[in-house]
Design a protein around this motif. Structure first.
Motif, PDB file in Angstrom:
ATOM      1  N   THR A  39      35.523  58.469  19.157  1.00 21.53           N
ATOM      2  CA  THR A  39      36.474  57.392  19.453  1.00 21.53           C
ATOM      3  C   THR A  39      37.076  57.565  20.844  1.00 21.53           C
ATOM      4  O   THR A  39      37.172  56.602  21.615  1.00 21.53           O
ATOM      5  N   ILE A  40      37.486  58.780  21.158  1.00 19.17           N
ATOM      6  CA  ILE A  40      38.066  59.057  22.471  1.00 19.17           C
ATOM      7  C   ILE A  40      37.023  58.835  23.563  1.00 19.17           C
ATOM      8  O   ILE A  40      37.329  58.254  24.616  1.00 19.17           O
ATOM      9  N   PHE A  41      35.795  59.255  23.320  1.00 17.01           N
ATOM     10  CA  PHE A  41      34.720  59.053  24.293  1.00 17.01           C
ATOM     11  C   PHE A  41      34.497  57.560  24.540  1.00 17.01           C
ATOM     12  O   PHE A  41      34.368  57.122  25.680  1.00 17.01           O
ATOM     13  N   PHE A  42      34.451  56.766  23.463  1.00 19.35           N
ATOM     14  CA  PHE A  42      34.279  55.322  23.596  1.00 19.35           C
ATOM     15  C   PHE A  42      35.429  54.723  24.412  1.00 19.35           C
ATOM     16  O   PHE A  42      35.211  53.898  25.297  1.00 19.35           O
ATOM     17  N   PHE A  43      36.663  55.129  24.104  1.00 20.79           N
ATOM     18  CA  PHE A  43      37.807  54.632  24.865  1.00 20.79           C
ATOM     19  C   PHE A  43      37.663  54.970  26.353  1.00 20.79           C
ATOM     20  O   PHE A  43      37.937  54.127  27.213  1.00 20.79           O
ATOM     21  N   LEU A  44      37.259  56.193  26.656  1.00 13.61           N
ATOM     22  CA  LEU A  44      37.127  56.589  28.058  1.00 13.61           C
ATOM     23  C   LEU A  44      36.082  55.755  28.793  1.00 13.61           C
ATOM     24  O   LEU A  44      36.287  55.377  29.955  1.00 13.61           O
ATOM     25  N   ILE A  45      34.980  55.443  28.118  1.00 14.27           N
ATOM     26  CA  ILE A  45      33.963  54.589  28.742  1.00 14.27           C
ATOM     27  C   ILE A  45      34.544  53.217  29.049  1.00 14.27           C
ATOM     28  O   ILE A  45      34.408  52.697  30.160  1.00 14.27           O
ATOM     29  N   VAL A  46      35.213  52.612  28.061  1.00 14.54           N
ATOM     30  CA  VAL A  46      35.817  51.295  28.260  1.00 14.54           C
ATOM     31  C   VAL A  46      36.878  51.357  29.356  1.00 14.54           C
ATOM     32  O   VAL A  46      36.950  50.475  30.220  1.00 14.54           O
ATOM     33  N   HIS A  47      37.676  52.398  29.355  1.00 13.75           N
ATOM     34  CA  HIS A  47      38.738  52.545  30.351  1.00 13.75           C
ATOM     35  C   HIS A  47      38.166  52.657  31.770  1.00 13.75           C
ATOM     36  O   HIS A  47      38.669  52.026  32.700  1.00 13.75           O
ATOM     37  N   VAL A  48      37.131  53.440  31.938  1.00 12.96           N
ATOM     38  CA  VAL A  48      36.498  53.578  33.260  1.00 12.96           C
ATOM     39  C   VAL A  48      35.918  52.238  33.702  1.00 12.96           C
ATOM     40  O   VAL A  48      36.085  51.825  34.859  1.00 12.96           O
ATOM     41  N   LEU A  49      35.252  51.542  32.783  1.00 12.66           N
ATOM     42  CA  LEU A  49      34.652  50.253  33.139  1.00 12.66           C
ATOM     43  C   LEU A  49      35.697  49.205  33.487  1.00 12.66           C
ATOM     44  O   LEU A  49      35.549  48.485  34.482  1.00 12.66           O
ATOM     45  N   ASP A  50      36.764  49.110  32.686  1.00 10.11           N
ATOM     46  CA  ASP A  50      37.757  48.083  33.010  1.00 10.11           C
ATOM     47  C   ASP A  50      38.561  48.432  34.255  1.00 10.11           C
ATOM     48  O   ASP A  50      38.954  47.556  35.017  1.00 10.11           O
ATOM     49  N   THR A  51      38.763  49.709  34.520  1.00 10.35           N
ATOM     50  CA  THR A  51      39.448  50.106  35.748  1.00 10.35           C
ATOM     51  C   THR A  51      38.564  49.852  36.966  1.00 10.35           C
ATOM     52  O   THR A  51      39.052  49.471  38.028  1.00 10.35           O
ATOM     53  N   ALA A  52      37.260  50.010  36.805  1.00  9.72           N
ATOM     54  CA  ALA A  52      36.330  49.747  37.906  1.00  9.72           C
ATOM     55  C   ALA A  52      36.305  48.265  38.282  1.00  9.72           C
ATOM     56  O   ALA A  52      35.912  47.917  39.404  1.00  9.72           O
ATOM     57  N   MET A  53      36.731  47.400  37.365  1.00  8.40           N
ATOM     58  CA  MET A  53      36.750  45.962  37.651  1.00  8.40           C
ATOM     59  C   MET A  53      37.674  45.623  38.812  1.00  8.40           C
ATOM     60  O   MET A  53      37.480  44.618  39.485  1.00  8.40           O
ATOM     61  N   VAL A  54      38.675  46.457  39.082  1.00 12.49           N
ATOM     62  CA  VAL A  54      39.595  46.178  40.179  1.00 12.49           C
ATOM     63  C   VAL A  54      38.859  46.191  41.511  1.00 12.49           C
ATOM     64  O   VAL A  54      39.231  45.473  42.432  1.00 12.49           O
ATOM     65  N   ARG A  55      37.789  46.981  41.623  1.00 11.66           N
ATOM     66  CA  ARG A  55      36.990  47.018  42.865  1.00 11.66           C
ATOM     67  C   ARG A  55      36.113  45.770  42.992  1.00 11.66           C
ATOM     68  O   ARG A  55      35.827  45.329  44.086  1.00 11.66           O
ATOM     69  N   VAL A  56      35.686  45.235  41.840  1.00  9.77           N
ATOM     70  CA  VAL A  56      34.834  44.050  41.846  1.00  9.77           C
ATOM     71  C   VAL A  56      35.665  42.812  42.166  1.00  9.77           C
ATOM     72  O   VAL A  56      35.344  42.051  43.072  1.00  9.77           O
ATOM     73  N   SER A  57      36.727  42.632  41.396  1.00 10.45           N
ATOM     74  CA  SER A  57      37.588  41.467  41.576  1.00 10.45           C
ATOM     75  C   SER A  57      38.949  41.744  40.951  1.00 10.45           C
ATOM     76  O   SER A  57      39.047  41.884  39.723  1.00 10.45           O
ATOM     77  N   PRO A  58      39.999  41.794  41.761  1.00  9.89           N
ATOM     78  CA  PRO A  58      41.335  42.008  41.198  1.00  9.89           C
ATOM     79  C   PRO A  58      41.732  40.934  40.182  1.00  9.89           C
ATOM     80  O   PRO A  58      42.425  41.222  39.210  1.00  9.89           O
ATOM     81  N   GLU A  59      41.268  39.717  40.361  1.00 14.37           N
ATOM     82  CA  GLU A  59      41.604  38.646  39.422  1.00 14.37           C
ATOM     83  C   GLU A  59      40.961  38.897  38.053  1.00 14.37           C
ATOM     84  O   GLU A  59      41.592  38.715  37.018  1.00 14.37           O
ATOM     85  N   VAL A  60      39.681  39.300  38.082  1.00 10.20           N
ATOM     86  CA  VAL A  60      38.984  39.605  36.829  1.00 10.20           C
ATOM     87  C   VAL A  60      39.655  40.801  36.151  1.00 10.20           C
ATOM     88  O   VAL A  60      39.843  40.812  34.932  1.00 10.20           O
ATOM     89  N   TYR A  61      40.027  41.797  36.935  1.00 14.67           N
ATOM     90  CA  TYR A  61      40.716  42.968  36.382  1.00 14.67           C
ATOM     91  C   TYR A  61      42.001  42.538  35.682  1.00 14.67           C
ATOM     92  O   TYR A  61      42.271  42.958  34.559  1.00 14.67           O
ATOM     93  N   ASN A  62      42.791  41.681  36.332  1.00 15.95           N
ATOM     94  CA  ASN A  62      44.045  41.207  35.738  1.00 15.95           C
ATOM     95  C   ASN A  62      43.782  40.433  34.444  1.00 15.95           C
ATOM     96  O   ASN A  62      44.541  40.564  33.475  1.00 15.95           O
ATOM     97  N   GLU A  63      42.704  39.647  34.404  1.00 15.78           N
ATOM     98  CA  GLU A  63      42.344  38.924  33.180  1.00 15.78           C
ATOM     99  C   GLU A  63      41.984  39.888  32.056  1.00 15.78           C
ATOM    100  O   GLU A  63      42.412  39.718  30.924  1.00 15.78           O
ATOM    101  N   VAL A  64      41.172  40.880  32.390  1.00 13.37           N
ATOM    102  CA  VAL A  64      40.739  41.849  31.374  1.00 13.37           C
ATOM    103  C   VAL A  64      41.943  42.611  30.835  1.00 13.37           C
ATOM    104  O   VAL A  64      42.117  42.738  29.620  1.00 13.37           O
ATOM    105  N   VAL A  65      42.777  43.112  31.714  1.00 14.98           N
ATOM    106  CA  VAL A  65      43.957  43.869  31.274  1.00 14.98           C
ATOM    107  C   VAL A  65      44.906  42.960  30.504  1.00 14.98           C
ATOM    108  O   VAL A  65      45.515  43.369  29.515  1.00 14.98           O
ATOM    109  N   GLY A  66      45.034  41.714  30.931  1.00 13.83           N
ATOM    110  CA  GLY A  66      45.872  40.755  30.213  1.00 13.83           C
ATOM    111  C   GLY A  66      45.372  40.499  28.800  1.00 13.83           C
ATOM    112  O   GLY A  66      46.166  40.275  27.879  1.00 13.83           O
TER     113      GLY A  66
END
Length: 144
Positions: A39-66
């Motif tokens: 479970t923790i491993f799965f969370f870390l993968i999702v966390h790394v991927l959603d945090t990486a979205m800020v480099r792709v598009s800050p707007e998309v990152y804000n949507e995902v976090v929202g």
């Protein structure tokens, strides 16, 4: 030369199915340790991927976090805290069993200690997370 007496035939009666898992507390701790680790491993993968979205598009990152600001994700957050705490405390127990010469002899007592410490830490964590969720989702008339 003497021969051994033939073995007695098995007694007739209801057959019990034998299973690999006997339900021992140590076995359930082993299973729970693996589940919490995955479970923790799965969370870390999702966390790394959603945090990486800020480099792709800050707007998309804000949507995902929202999209994470829901009561369901809040409950999942509580589950994550419970998993991390159990995994950490049980990991210390496993280290003691492996590297302390008296560890295997005291493993059941240490498992009970893990449960007590987990509860002592989890209760205040639940209160804190519950207050945060109540404020965030305006439960009980609490304003943000």
């Amino acid at each position: 030369m003497t021969t051994a007496a033939p073995a007695e035939p098995a007694k007739a009666g209801p057959r019990r199915r034998r299973t690999l898992y006997r339900g021992d507390a140590g076995m359930w701790a082993w299973v729970l340790h693996r589940i919490t680790g995955a479970t923790i491993f799965f969370f870390l993968i999702v966390h790394v991927l959603d945090t990486a979205m800020v480099r792709v598009s800050p707007e998309v990152y804000n949507e995902v976090v929202g999209s994470y600001k829901t009561p369901l994700v809040g409950l999942m957050e509580i589950g994550l805290v419970a998993a991390v705490l159990f995994h950490a405390f049980n990991g210390v127990r496993i280290i003691l069993i492996d590297f302390w010469s008296e560890g295997p002899r005291h493993q059941r007592k240490m498992l009970a200690a893990v449960a007590v410490i987990w509860l002592l830490v989890m209760v205040p964590a639940l209160v804190t997370l519950g207050i945060h969720m109540a404020e965030h989702f305006h439960w009980f008339g609490m304003a943000k």
